[in-house]
Scaffold this motif. Structure first.
Motif, PDB file in Angstrom:
ATOM      1  N   PHE A 155      64.739  46.258  26.634  1.00 39.57           N
ATOM      2  CA  PHE A 155      65.506  47.480  26.818  1.00 39.57           C
ATOM      3  C   PHE A 155      64.585  48.657  26.487  1.00 39.57           C
ATOM      4  O   PHE A 155      64.179  48.831  25.337  1.00 39.57           O
ATOM      5  CB  PHE A 155      66.727  47.482  25.901  1.00 39.57           C
ATOM      6  N   ALA A 220      70.561  46.805  23.406  1.00 35.78           N
ATOM      7  CA  ALA A 220      69.945  45.585  22.897  1.00 35.78           C
ATOM      8  C   ALA A 220      70.831  44.926  21.848  1.00 35.78           C
ATOM      9  O   ALA A 220      71.012  43.693  21.834  1.00 35.78           O
ATOM     10  CB  ALA A 220      68.572  45.900  22.307  1.00 35.78           C
ATOM     11  N   SER A 223      73.788  43.308  23.565  1.00 42.75           N
ATOM     12  CA  SER A 223      73.388  42.112  24.297  1.00 42.75           C
ATOM     13  C   SER A 223      73.179  40.927  23.354  1.00 42.75           C
ATOM     14  O   SER A 223      73.564  39.791  23.670  1.00 42.75           O
ATOM     15  CB  SER A 223      72.100  42.393  25.088  1.00 42.75           C
ATOM     16  N   CYS A 229      71.153  37.371  25.044  1.00 44.71           N
ATOM     17  CA  CYS A 229      69.761  37.104  24.691  1.00 44.71           C
ATOM     18  C   CYS A 229      69.694  36.674  23.235  1.00 44.71           C
ATOM     19  O   CYS A 229      70.595  36.966  22.445  1.00 44.71           O
ATOM     20  CB  CYS A 229      68.877  38.331  24.943  1.00 44.71           C
ATOM     21  N   ALA A 232      65.436  40.371  21.332  1.00 42.96           N
ATOM     22  CA  ALA A 232      65.405  41.560  22.181  1.00 42.96           C
ATOM     23  C   ALA A 232      64.291  42.495  21.731  1.00 42.96           C
ATOM     24  O   ALA A 232      63.992  42.595  20.537  1.00 42.96           O
ATOM     25  CB  ALA A 232      66.750  42.295  22.146  1.00 42.96           C
ATOM     26  N   ALA A 234      63.583  46.403  21.855  1.00 40.13           N
ATOM     27  CA  ALA A 234      64.127  47.737  22.100  1.00 40.13           C
ATOM     28  C   ALA A 234      62.990  48.730  21.946  1.00 40.13           C
ATOM     29  O   ALA A 234      62.319  48.755  20.907  1.00 40.13           O
ATOM     30  CB  ALA A 234      65.257  48.054  21.125  1.00 40.13           C
TER      31      ALA A 234
END
Length: 1016
Positions: A155, A220, A223, A229, A232, A234
């Motif tokens: 992200f 993020a 998610s 996920c 992540a 970010a």
């Protein structure tokens, strides 16, 4: 089951309903807990103004109150051409200050497998993301390759594409090449990162202007909580490469004419722009705790909203800001009064600041004690407003402040803004480094705000890392007598620089744990082609060896060439004569895997011997008896060799073939799957019973009871020196034990198999010494596991280092079985950057950097032609064999003509690719249209596209091994079609995947071009 059923039936309907409700409630509670689970920050990377190239350097700068604002660098745009103090002057900016990074023109394109041609068109923001994301994963002790094919999400907050403007400056569409779109599209900022790391999770770039990166953090977090996920990234990135946005912000009076962010001060008249990149590595808290990750801090809650229909499109809304803060607090179930610090948006505008401070006071001032005011500040006073990267930069600063228990000073705050009711609000602004304290039993909690000028607001609540309960602490490293440090780089220069970085680290942190240094380096870093393994007992010894390597004193036998392919390894098992009293004792005491395997062997033969093997080799009094009786010696030797095999296998080293002599052949057959461990030991023990001696018939009877299977690994037969045939899985084969007389033949057989390393699984280097005698030219390819003349750990680790340097993959997670409690932030990878930068004509006000070398689509180096170099040029062209004497004679006149037409015409200095002279002569194709000439042309063309020397291109290797992608294939196919006047398509590079194969095909097409044209 019947009783349970009857018990359930005996329950009343009401009780059954209550049980069902409790079960449903438990499920709902689980769903709710997952929806609000804190998110752990396990790693960070950054590149911020003030040479803050790591989170630690960033904190040093912040705590010292460094003002990193400076003049616009020369390579961005012409400061004088664009500056005018009059804010109404058209096409001008009234400030030439900003927070700028030092090196944005350099990029290690080869590390990421990107060609020189593509690198020139690649937005430096994408380059930054690649480097900083890699550093963040290193900071998280997570080798990037471990994430390949995982659901890891990416992200990225990004809101500018200034590099694309430079490429198209003044409508120069000729700058558009095949890489323009992928190099400058904002969507590719996230997409390229997922592609490079091989990630399959959610992937998106976010543009909400100045709130972009904090919105990316919010997405993020969501998610991860939704299970989309498991890890992540970010991120946020922002660079100022062209003047247009600064001119526009000057028109709207957003920028402070004094060139500083003077947030909260009465003299503030706006903000100053900044640039940088920051990346966070995120995991669900429960996952991070399960995996034993270092937790830097946790994100408790996040929220995003929009101003709606406020007074204008870009005007802030106090009500919307209050709402987004309330939502973030509710999302994390955090009491507003427990938040003690907020990194504010703080852009220093007359309209925005009173609104933001009022919103903070309205939310965080509720039920707040007067002796615990909310501390507010912003790093924009240090580095400027990073716009698309601002939220991530603020978050990183908060995490570092929590780590240190300090709040950094807020700069340029002299006279409080009179439009803010300071006396009525429970707020304070720190003007010096301040202790961050909370009431006893409380937690350090902070808010982070970011508001985009398009109306999108974001807020995050960050909490200090949780205390790990004593029963959950990771185990301390057991004391070792020997340590191994594994360093690597993608080039010799990178490896040498990495060694120097580790030396600097050890000098800066002399008390750092040697165990931690080796653990986090070996397990938390990727291992590249150029490798160095250093074995040491103390930090001083390790430092001395690293210093020796840094000045060119390489270890004996160390090879500097690049590791291309993992070498094949043969495991060798010695026979009688390799045993000795107390062999492998230190290994038994210090390595649980070895100890468990040896103990298993000892348990199996316990009933057949009058004493346990452990008592024979490792008596409690430490005095092992000589192994004079073969009844003990052979099973003891078998057990040690089998345990060594298990240890190496646990470390990830797998053999391509095995060879054994004497009792070692039984071990080799066992590990190859010919018979089980129990059956192997039965054969070994029954052959040497102390009394009475078994008859031949008894031995045959035992062998007939063994369950044999076809080997799963190639085995060299000790009797013949050739590969064992199907009879190795029969009793007849094992009716006698062979001698070593066929060792030379055995070695030759292994060589024919392409074995690169010969690794001995024996307590004494018996076969190693014999092998070196037979192969004196390959001394370093024969490696022992143990040696009675050396310490077990030192000998074994030295061999592991050599195996690692040879290119074999080591499972460092099992090699370093114990994790230290103290986490170390170790040096990051040393990038080997080359200059990739598009300079613009000085007539438009951009910086021209006249006379400086720059790459272009075909070469990584260009210089102005020097007439004095004409003889050298003629000689070089003559040596190439591509030009006739008549053409060379025309060269001076041709150069004079070219110079008169284009005084600043450029010529490439070397690397054998097409020059402007060749272009003028129209000599782009090979002089000889035979296979050799075509192959030479293809190699030169590939080298030109990739920006490398033609000598580095092996015509027999596949195109993809050079990093040649489909876009470059299109260019090569197009050039071949133009030069040879035959039909060539990019798909031909797939059908004929090497320069040699393609040249053969094109040569055939040229011969048949009148009657046959190849087309895919």
């Amino acid at each position: 089951m019947i009783q349970n059923s009857e018990a359930e039936q005996s329950l009343s309907a009401t009780k059954r309903a209550l049980i069902a409700l409790e079960q449903m409630q438990a499920k709902l509670d689980g769903v709710e807990a997952a929806r609000r689970e804190p998110i752990a920050i396990t790693g960070m990377g950054c590149r911020f103004p003030g040479n803050a190239d790591s989170p630690e350097q960033f904190w040093q700068m912040l705590q010292m109150g460094v003002d990193a604002i400076g003049d616009v660098p020369d390579n961005r745009w012409d400061r004088e051409a664009f500056f005018d103090p009059d804010p109404d002057a058209p096409g001008k900016m009234y400030t030439c200050k900003g927070g700028f990074l030092q090196d944005i023109v350099g990029f290690d394109h080869q590390f990421f497998g990107i060609s020189a041609r593509e690198a020139e068109s690649l937005d430096p923001q994408q380059r930054l993301l690649l480097e900083v994301s890699w550093e963040a994963l290193e900071h998280a002790n997570c080798p990037p390759e471990l994430l390949a094919d995982s659901s890891t999400g990416v992200f990225v907050g990004i809101c500018s594409n200034d590099y694309g403007k430079r490429l198209l400056n003044e409508g120069h569409c000729d700058r558009i090449d095949a890489f323009f779109s992928t190099g400058n599209a904002l969507s590719l900022a996230a997409g390229r990162l997922s592609y490079m790391l091989g990630l399959n999770g959610p992937c998106l770039s976010v543009d909400t202007a100045c709130s972009s990166s904090l919105v990316a953090l919010h997405l993020a977090t969501q998610s991860l909580r939704q299970g989309e996920c498991s890890v992540a990234l970010a991120a946020g990135v922002h660079l100022m490469l062209s003047p247009e946005n600064t001119i526009a912000f000057s028109r709207t009076r957003m920028l402070d004419p004094d060139g500083r962010c003077k947030t909260f001060d009465a003299s503030a008249q706006g903000y100053i722009r900044g640039e940088g990149c920051g990346v966070l590595v995120l995991k669900r808290l429960s996952d991070a705790q399960r995996d034993g990750d270092r937790i830097l801090a946790v994100v408790r809650g996040t929220a995003v909203n929009h101003n709606g229909r406020s007074s204008s499109l870009i005007s802030p809304s106090g009500l919307a800001q209050e709402s987004v803060i309330h939502s973030a607090l509710a999302n994390g179930r955090v009491n507003p009064a427990s938040v003690s610090y907020v990194q504010v948006q703080g852009t220093g505008t007359a309209l925005g600041e009173p609104i933001e401070v009022g919103a903070l006071a309205a939310v965080y001032g509720q039920n707040r004690r007067k002796d615990c005011p909310l501390t507010i500040g912003t790093i924009k006073t240090n580095i400027g407003h990073l716009e698309g990267a601002a939220g991530i930069a603020s978050t990183i600063s908060v995490v570092m402040a929590m780590q240190q228990g300090k709040i950094p000073p807020h700069l340029h705050f002299n006279t409080p803004n009179p439009n803010i009711e300071w006396d009525q609000l429970p707020l304070q602004v720190p003007t010096q480094l301040t202790d961050w304290t909370v009431p006893e039993g409380g937690k350090l909690l902070a808010g982070v705000s970011a508001f985009g000028f398009g109306g999108t607001n974001a807020h995050a609540i960050v909490e200090e890392a949780p205390n790990i309960p004593a029963q959950d602490t990771v185990s301390q490293l057991s004391e070792k007598s020997t340590y191994l440090l594994a360093l690597s780089g993608k080039s010799p220069q990178a490896l040498t620089q990495l060694v120097q970085r580790y030396l600097n680290y050890m000098k800066t942190f002399p008390t750092a744990s040697l165990a931690g240094l080796c653990f986090y380096t070996n397990t938390g870093r990727s291992h590249h082609a150029h490798r160095l393994g250093v074995v040491a007992a103390t930090a001083a010894e390790l430092q001395a060896k690293l210093e020796g390597f840094a000045v060119g004193k390489v270890p004996l036998g160390w090879k500097s060439e690049q590791v291309s392919d993992r070498p094949k390894v043969a495991f060798l098992f010695a026979g009688e004569g390799a045993e000795y009293a107390g062999m492998a004792r230190k290994l038994y005491e210090s390595h649980p895997i070895f100890r468990a395997a040896f103990n298993r062997c000892s348990d199996i033969v316990d009933g057949a011997l009058d004493r346990p093997l452990t008592d024979i080799l490792f008596p409690l009094d430490g005095h092992a008896q000589p192994l004079t009786d073969l009844a003990y010696a052979r099973p003891a030797l078998f057990a040690v060799e089998y345990a060594l095999w298990r240890l190496w296998s646990d470390w990830g080293v797998k053999p391509s073939a095995v060879m054994g002599q004497g009792v070692g052949e039984y071990v080799a057959a066992c590990v190859a799957g010919v018979f089980s461990l129990e059956d192997a030991l039965k054969l070994v023990v029954e052959r040497e019973q102390p009394s009475p001696k078994p008859s031949a018939e008894a031995i045959h009877s035992i062998q007939d009871c063994i369950e044999y299977s076809s080997p799963q690994l190639p085995i060299v037969c000790s009797r013949t020196g050739q590969w064992a045939t199907a009879d190795v899985a029969t009793p007849t084969y094992w009716s006698h034990v062979a001698s070593v007389e066929k060792l030379a033949d055995s070695i030759a057989t292994l060589h024919q198999q392409g074995i690169g390393l010969f690794l001995e699984m024996s307590p004494r280097p018996s076969l190693t010494e014999l092998g070196r005698q037979h192969c004196p030219e390959r001394q370093e390819d024969w490696l022992p596991s143990l040696d009675p003349a050396k310490d077990d750990g030192d000998r074994l680790f030295t061999t592991v280092a050599k195996v690692y340097e040879a290119g074999v993959s080591i499972n460092w997670r099992t090699f370093e079985s114990d994790r230290p409690q103290q986490f170390l932030s170790l040096p990051s990878y040393p990038w080997q950057r080359k200059r990739f930068w598009v300079d613009c004509p000085s007539t438009n006000g951009y910086s021209s950097n006249a006379g400086r070398p720059r790459p272009n689509s075909n070469s990584s180096e260009i210089v102005q032609f020097d007439p004095s170099q004409l003889p050298n040029l003629q000689a070089r062209l003559a040596e190439s064999g591509q030009f006739s004497s008549e053409e060379l004679a025309l060269l001076p006149k041709l150069l004079q003509t070219v110079a008169s037409l284009a005084p600043e015409s450029e010529m490439r200095s070397s690397n054998g690719v097409r020059t402007s002279v060749e272009a003028a002569l129209n000599l782009s194709g090979p002089k000889q249209l035979d296979r050799v000439g075509i192959e030479t042309w293809i190699v030169q063309k590939i080298a030109g596209e990739l920006g490398v020397e033609p000598s580095t291109i092996d015509p027999s290797q596949p195109f993809d091994s050079y990093g040649l992608d489909s876009v470059l294939a299109i260019g090569i196919a197009s050039a071949a079609k133009q030069n040879f006047s035959i039909h060539v398509t990019p798909l031909m590079l797939l059908k004929y995947p090497t320069a040699r194969q393609l040249a053969n095909q094109l040569a055939r097409q040229l011969e048949d071009s009148d009657t046959e044209v190849f087309e895919v």
